[in-house]
Design an enzyme around this catalytic site. Structure first.
Site, PDB file in Angstrom:
ATOM      1  N   TRP A 111       0.837  -1.208   0.000  1.00 48.38           N
ATOM      2  CA  TRP A 111       0.000   0.000   0.000  1.00 48.38           C
ATOM      3  C   TRP A 111       0.868   1.252   0.000  1.00 48.38           C
ATOM      4  O   TRP A 111       0.569   2.230  -0.683  1.00 48.38           O
ATOM      5  CB  TRP A 111      -0.960  -0.005   1.187  1.00 48.38           C
ATOM      6  N   ASP A 181      -0.856   6.615   6.680  1.00 51.37           N
ATOM      7  CA  ASP A 181      -1.992   5.808   6.246  1.00 51.37           C
ATOM      8  C   ASP A 181      -2.245   4.788   7.351  1.00 51.37           C
ATOM      9  O   ASP A 181      -1.487   3.835   7.520  1.00 51.37           O
ATOM     10  CB  ASP A 181      -1.654   5.103   4.924  1.00 51.37           C
ATOM     11  N   LYS A 205     -11.676  -1.419   7.337  1.00 57.00           N
ATOM     12  CA  LYS A 205     -10.869  -2.438   7.986  1.00 57.00           C
ATOM     13  C   LYS A 205     -11.279  -2.579   9.452  1.00 57.00           C
ATOM     14  O   LYS A 205     -11.485  -3.662   9.946  1.00 57.00           O
ATOM     15  CB  LYS A 205      -9.378  -2.095   7.910  1.00 57.00           C
TER      16      LYS A 205
HETATM   17  C1  LIG Z   1      -7.032  -1.350   2.363  1.00 54.62           C
HETATM   18  C2  LIG Z   1      -5.947  -0.375   2.411  1.00 54.62           C
HETATM   19  C3  LIG Z   1      -5.858   0.675   1.493  1.00 54.62           C
HETATM   20  C4  LIG Z   1      -6.852   0.853   0.360  1.00 54.62           C
HETATM   21  O1  LIG Z   1      -8.043   1.290   0.859  1.00 54.62           O
HETATM   22  P1  LIG Z   1      -9.261   1.688  -0.095  1.00 54.62           P
HETATM   23  O2  LIG Z   1     -10.208   2.277   0.891  1.00 54.62           O
HETATM   24  O3  LIG Z   1      -9.733   0.443  -0.744  1.00 54.62           O
HETATM   25  O4  LIG Z   1      -8.779   2.691  -1.072  1.00 54.62           O
HETATM   26  C5  LIG Z   1      -4.831   1.577   1.629  1.00 54.62           C
HETATM   27  N1  LIG Z   1      -3.929   1.463   2.611  1.00 54.62           N
HETATM   28  C6  LIG Z   1      -3.969   0.453   3.503  1.00 54.62           C
HETATM   29  C7  LIG Z   1      -2.930   0.370   4.563  1.00 54.62           C
HETATM   30  C8  LIG Z   1      -4.983  -0.485   3.433  1.00 54.62           C
HETATM   31  O5  LIG Z   1      -5.032  -1.484   4.328  1.00 54.62           O
END
Ligand SMILES: *Cc1c(COP(=O)(O)O)cnc(C)c1O
Length: 370
Positions: A111, A181, A205
Site C-alpha cells: 500500500w 496511512d 478495515k
Molecule cells: C485497504 C488499504 C488501502 C486501500 O483502501 P481503499 O479504501 O480500498 O482505497 C490503503 N492502505 C492500507 C494500509 C490499506 O489497508
C-alpha cells in the site's frame, strides 16, 4: 410506521478473518437492523433521509465528537469524512501538502508503494526515503533521516495489511509533518495525534462499512490558496463545509458512528488495545511453537491486526483454506502477492474466534504433518 423488531433472525455467522471489508460488532449490526426501516421515529431509513436533516446532522456530529474523544484529537486538528477510500488520499496528499520541496515516502508494504507511486505521478520531487521491498516487506525499512528536513511531509503506512508489519515507534521527523496511512490499524490502539501532521484511514478495515475515509489533519496544513486542485480533492473544501460540500456516504458514517459508540462503551482505545494484543499474542505464540506453520515477519514489528502465515506447501495450503472454510473460517486466504494464509484480527474479531482458529490449526497440523 414500521414496527421495531427486537429479536434478530439468525443466523450462521462465520468467523470472518477478512482483511477488509471486515467483521463488525454483531450488536452494531443488530442495531442497524432494528432501526433500518424507521430511524428513531422519523418514519424513514437512515439511507433515505436528507444529509441536511437534523437527524443526520446529529449522526455526523456524534461521529466526530466520539472520534475526538477516543483519539484525544486536539482542537487545532480538523476531522474530515471523505469518499474514494484511502486510495484517493494517495492523490490528495501531494496535491494539498506540497510547497515545492521534496515529498518523502518510507515504503513498508504494497500500500505504501502505491501511495509513493501516485505521489510520483503527480509530483516529480517525490523521494523514496526507504523501502523494505528487497526483503518482501517482512520488516520495516530503514530510511534516510538526513533528507527528512528537505521534505514537505514524510509518509508512512502504520500497519501493513498485506505483509503483516506494524509501526510501534513512529519515525521522528522534527518539524516536517508526518503523514500516516492508518487504514488497517485505525482505532486499534491509542495514538498521539500530535505526532502527526495528517492521519488518514479507509474505515472498512477496523471501523465500518466501505465507503468513507477519515482524514485527521492539522488545520495549519489546510491551504486556502491552492490553485488547480480539483475541488473534491482540496482539503479546504471539506474542512470549510463540515464534510458536507456534497452528499456524503450517509450510511457508512452512521454505521461508523455506532461502532465508535461500541468502542467507547467497551472502554476506549486502551481497552481494545489490550484485547488486540492478547488475541495476536495467542496466535503468534501458537505459530511460533509449531514447526508446521510459519510467520516470516520480524518479531518486534509484527502486526497486531493482520497475521500472515504459511505451511510452505502450496497443496497443503489450498487444503487448509478449503477445510477452514468448511469449518466456518472465511477469508483466510493470504493476499495473492504473499500467498499462504492471513488472519485479520481487527477490533471486532473476538478472542473466542482466535481460540477456535487455533484449535482448527492444531487439528489440521495433526492430520497433515508428514
Ligand atoms: C485497504 C488499504 C488501502 C486501500 O483502501 P481503499 O479504501 O480500498 O482505497 C490503503 N492502505 C492500507 C494500509 C490499506 O489497508
Amino acid at each position: 410506521m414500521g414496527q421495531k423488531r427486537k429479536e434478530v433472525m439468525c443466523m450462521n455467522r462465520v468467523w470472518n478473518l477478512s482483511a477488509g471489508p471486515a467483521t463488525l460488532p454483531l450488536e452494531v449490526l443488530e442495531q442497524i437492523q432494528v432501526n433500518f426501516l424507521d430511524y428513531e421515529g422519523t418514519g424513514m431509513s437512515v439511507i433515505e433521509m436528507s444529509h441536511r436533516s437534523s437527524s443526520f446532522q446529529s449522526i455526523i456530529d456524534e461521529a466526530e465528537l466520539l472520534l475526538r474523544e477516543l483519539l484525544d484529537i486536539p482542537e487545532d486538528y480538523a476531522v474530515l469524512f471523505m469518499q474514494g477510500g484511502a486510495t484517493l488520499q494517495f492523490s490528495a496528499l501531494p496535491l494539498n501538502l506540497s510547497h515545492g520541496n521534496n515529498l518523502g515516502y518510507i515504503v513498508s508494504g504494497s500500500w505504501g508503494d502505491k501511495a509513493y507511486k501516485e505521489a510520483k505521478k503527480l509530483n516529480n520531487k517525490t523521494l523514496l526515503l526507504g523501502s523494505s521491498k528487497n526483503i518482501q516487506y517482512t520488516a520495516l525499512p530503514t530510511y534516510d533521516a538526513d533528507r527528512i528536513p528537505s521534505c514537505d511531509y514524510v509518509h508512512i503506512t502504520s500497519n501493513n495489511t498485506i505483509e503483516g508489519t506494524e509501526y510501534f515507534n513512529y519515525p521522528e521527523c522534527g518539524d516536517t509533518p508526518l503523514v500516516a496511512d492508518m487504514s488497517s490499524d485505525f482505532l486499534s490502539q491509542p495514538v498521539d495525534v500530535t505526532k502527526f501532521g495528517l492521519i488518514y484511514a479507509g474505515v472498512q478495515k477496523n471501523l465500518g462499512p466501505a465507503g468513507i475515509s477519515i482524514v485527521i489533519v492539522k488545520k495549519q496544513l489546510i491551504r486556502e490558496d491552492l490553485v488547480g486542485v480539483p475541488t473534491y480533492l482540496d482539503y479546504a473544501t471539506h474542512a470549510n463545509n463540515q464534510s458536507m460540500y456534497n452528499t456524503p456516504n450517509t450510511f457508512a458514517i452512521y454505521a461508523s458512528m455506532l461502532v465508535l459508540r461500541w468502542l467507547k462503551k467497551n472502554g476506549g482505545l486502551q481497552a481494545i488495545h489490550e484485547k488486540n494484543k492478547e488475541k495476536a499474542q495467542l496466535l503468534y505464540d501458537y505459530i511460533d511453537h509449531s514447526s508446521f506453520y510459519h510467520n516470516p515477519v520480524k518479531v518486534s514489528e509484527r502486526s497486531l491486526m493482520n497475521i500472515p502465515f504459511t505451511i510452505g506447501d502450496k497443496e497443503l495450503e489450498a487444503k487448509f483454506i478449503k477445510e477452514a472454510k468448511d469449518s466456518g473460517f472465511e477469508n483466510i486466504k493470504g493476499h495473492r502477492s504473499v500467498g499462504g494464509m492471513r488472519a485479520s484480527l481487527y477490533n471486532a474479531f473476538p478472542k473466542e474466534g482466535v481460540l477456535a482458529l487455533i484449535r482448527f490449526m492444531n487439528q489440521f497440523e495433526e492430520e497433515n504433518q508428514s
